[in-house]
Every structure is written in C-alpha cells, then in structure tokens.
Design a protein around this motif. Structure first.
Motif, PDB file in Angstrom:
ATOM      1  N   GLY A  44       3.947  25.519  -9.342  1.00 57.46           N
ATOM      2  CA  GLY A  44       5.167  26.160  -8.844  1.00 57.46           C
ATOM      3  C   GLY A  44       5.373  27.540  -9.433  1.00 57.46           C
ATOM      4  O   GLY A  44       5.726  28.483  -8.720  1.00 57.46           O
ATOM      5  N   ALA A  45       5.123  27.700 -10.736  1.00 63.35           N
ATOM      6  CA  ALA A  45       5.263  29.011 -11.374  1.00 63.35           C
ATOM      7  C   ALA A  45       4.250  29.997 -10.800  1.00 63.35           C
ATOM      8  O   ALA A  45       4.569  31.170 -10.575  1.00 63.35           O
ATOM      9  N   ARG A  46       3.061  29.507 -10.517  1.00 59.93           N
ATOM     10  CA  ARG A  46       2.028  30.385  -9.952  1.00 59.93           C
ATOM     11  C   ARG A  46       2.390  30.812  -8.525  1.00 59.93           C
ATOM     12  O   ARG A  46       2.186  31.958  -8.141  1.00 59.93           O
ATOM     13  N   TRP A  55       8.191  33.900 -12.804  1.00 56.44           N
ATOM     14  CA  TRP A  55       8.943  32.852 -13.488  1.00 56.44           C
ATOM     15  C   TRP A  55       8.892  33.159 -14.976  1.00 56.44           C
ATOM     16  O   TRP A  55       7.814  33.392 -15.521  1.00 56.44           O
ATOM     17  N   PRO A  56      10.039  33.192 -15.661  1.00 55.00           N
ATOM     18  CA  PRO A  56      10.041  33.570 -17.077  1.00 55.00           C
ATOM     19  C   PRO A  56       9.123  32.678 -17.920  1.00 55.00           C
ATOM     20  O   PRO A  56       9.117  31.447 -17.783  1.00 55.00           O
ATOM     21  N   GLY A  57       8.350  33.314 -18.772  1.00 51.45           N
ATOM     22  CA  GLY A  57       7.429  32.582 -19.633  1.00 51.45           C
ATOM     23  C   GLY A  57       8.131  31.602 -20.558  1.00 51.45           C
ATOM     24  O   GLY A  57       7.602  30.541 -20.863  1.00 51.45           O
ATOM     25  N   ALA A 109      14.563  24.739 -16.263  1.00 52.95           N
ATOM     26  CA  ALA A 109      15.163  24.910 -14.931  1.00 52.95           C
ATOM     27  C   ALA A 109      14.254  24.464 -13.784  1.00 52.95           C
ATOM     28  O   ALA A 109      13.969  25.217 -12.861  1.00 52.95           O
ATOM     29  N   PRO A 110      13.809  23.196 -13.788  1.00 53.40           N
ATOM     30  CA  PRO A 110      12.934  22.753 -12.701  1.00 53.40           C
ATOM     31  C   PRO A 110      13.629  22.707 -11.342  1.00 53.40           C
ATOM     32  O   PRO A 110      12.992  22.951 -10.317  1.00 53.40           O
TER      33      PRO A 110
END
Length: 160
Positions: A44-46, A55-57, A109-110
């Motif tokens: 999802g982050a990718r 997406w914040p690390g 924050a999923p």
C-alpha cells in the motif's frame, strides 16, 4: 529440581536462559497473518508513492517495527514460547498485546492508507462509516479506555 520435573513428564520448553531468550522462535498461524499484514502495508505504501503521494516513513516504521515487530516477538518469539510457563512472561505478553501493539498500529494509520488507496466511491463510503456518530461514540476515550484496561484486572484478579 529440573531432574524431578523431567521425571514427572514435563514437556514444556527448556528453562529460560539468555541464549534461549534470543533463539526460541516458533512459526505459528498468527505469525503468517502478521507477515501478510506487513507485506500488504508495504504494498500500500508503495502504491501511494507510485501515485505521487508519499507515505510518511515514520508511519511504516511504526507499523513494521512497533506493531508487527512487537506482535511477532510476543506471539512467536521467546515471549510467546515461555508465556505459558512463566507468569512474568505472560504479564509482559498481555501488556504488550493490550497497550503497545495497538498504539503503534494506530500511529501507522492503516485506515487512512486504505482510504487513500480506495476508489472515490469506496472512499466516500469509508468516510461516512469512519465519521458516523456510532463510530465516534465507540472511539470516545471514556468508552475505549475501559475496553483496553479492563482485561488486565479480569485476567489477573479473577479465575479467568
């Protein structure tokens, strides 16, 4: 004492030592789901990064190291192996599962990620669901705090 325990047919893990604390791991069903959740979160982050929305690390570190990492240690790691044998290990496991893991997962924050990845129609439905008055009431601190804190006295002060 150990010889008497073995002679009595004890089949639990060997006594906890520093070495066993680092090497006692079991692959179990929750671990598979934990690793699948971690893979899904990274995918999802990718995807968000591919859309131009980084997406914040700190969020994915919170999910992987704090949430999934803690969960794996207390369910599949040495804490999970010795939780049924040593009281203090079970207490550490319970506190971690009730307090630490949910905090790190919430910080990652999923649901926000899911909303960002959703189609516009699904995003509108998710917004309505997450901002519904029932959801607000259920997540109000005076309601949710007893849900998190309540199990500890029940576990340790009752026959449960």
């Amino acid at each position: 004492m150990l010889a008497e325990t073995v002679a009595a047919g004890y089949s639990g893990p060997a006594p906890l030592t520093l070495w066993r604390g680092f090497t006692s791991w079991t692959l179990n069903v929750p671990a598979v789901f934990d690793l699948a959740a971690a893979a899904g979160y990274l995918v999802g982050a990718r995807r968000l990064r591919g859309r131009g929305t980084p997406w914040p690390g700190a969020r994915w570190w919170s999910f992987l190291a704090g949430g999934i990492g803690s969960l794996l240690i207390v369910t599949s790691g040495p804490i999970g192996c010795y939780a049924g044998v040593l009281f203090w290990v079970r207490a550490v496991q319970n506190v971690t599962l009730l307090m630490i893991v949910p905090m790190f997962v919430a910080m990652s924050a999923p649901l926000t990620m899911l909303r960002e990845l959703a189609s516009p129609a699904l995003r509108a439905r998710l917004n309505r669901l997450l901002h519904h008055p029932v959801a607000r009431r259920l997540t109000y601190p005076l309601i949710i705090t007893p849900i998190f804190v309540g199990p500890l006295p029940l576990i340790y002060l009752t026959p449960i």
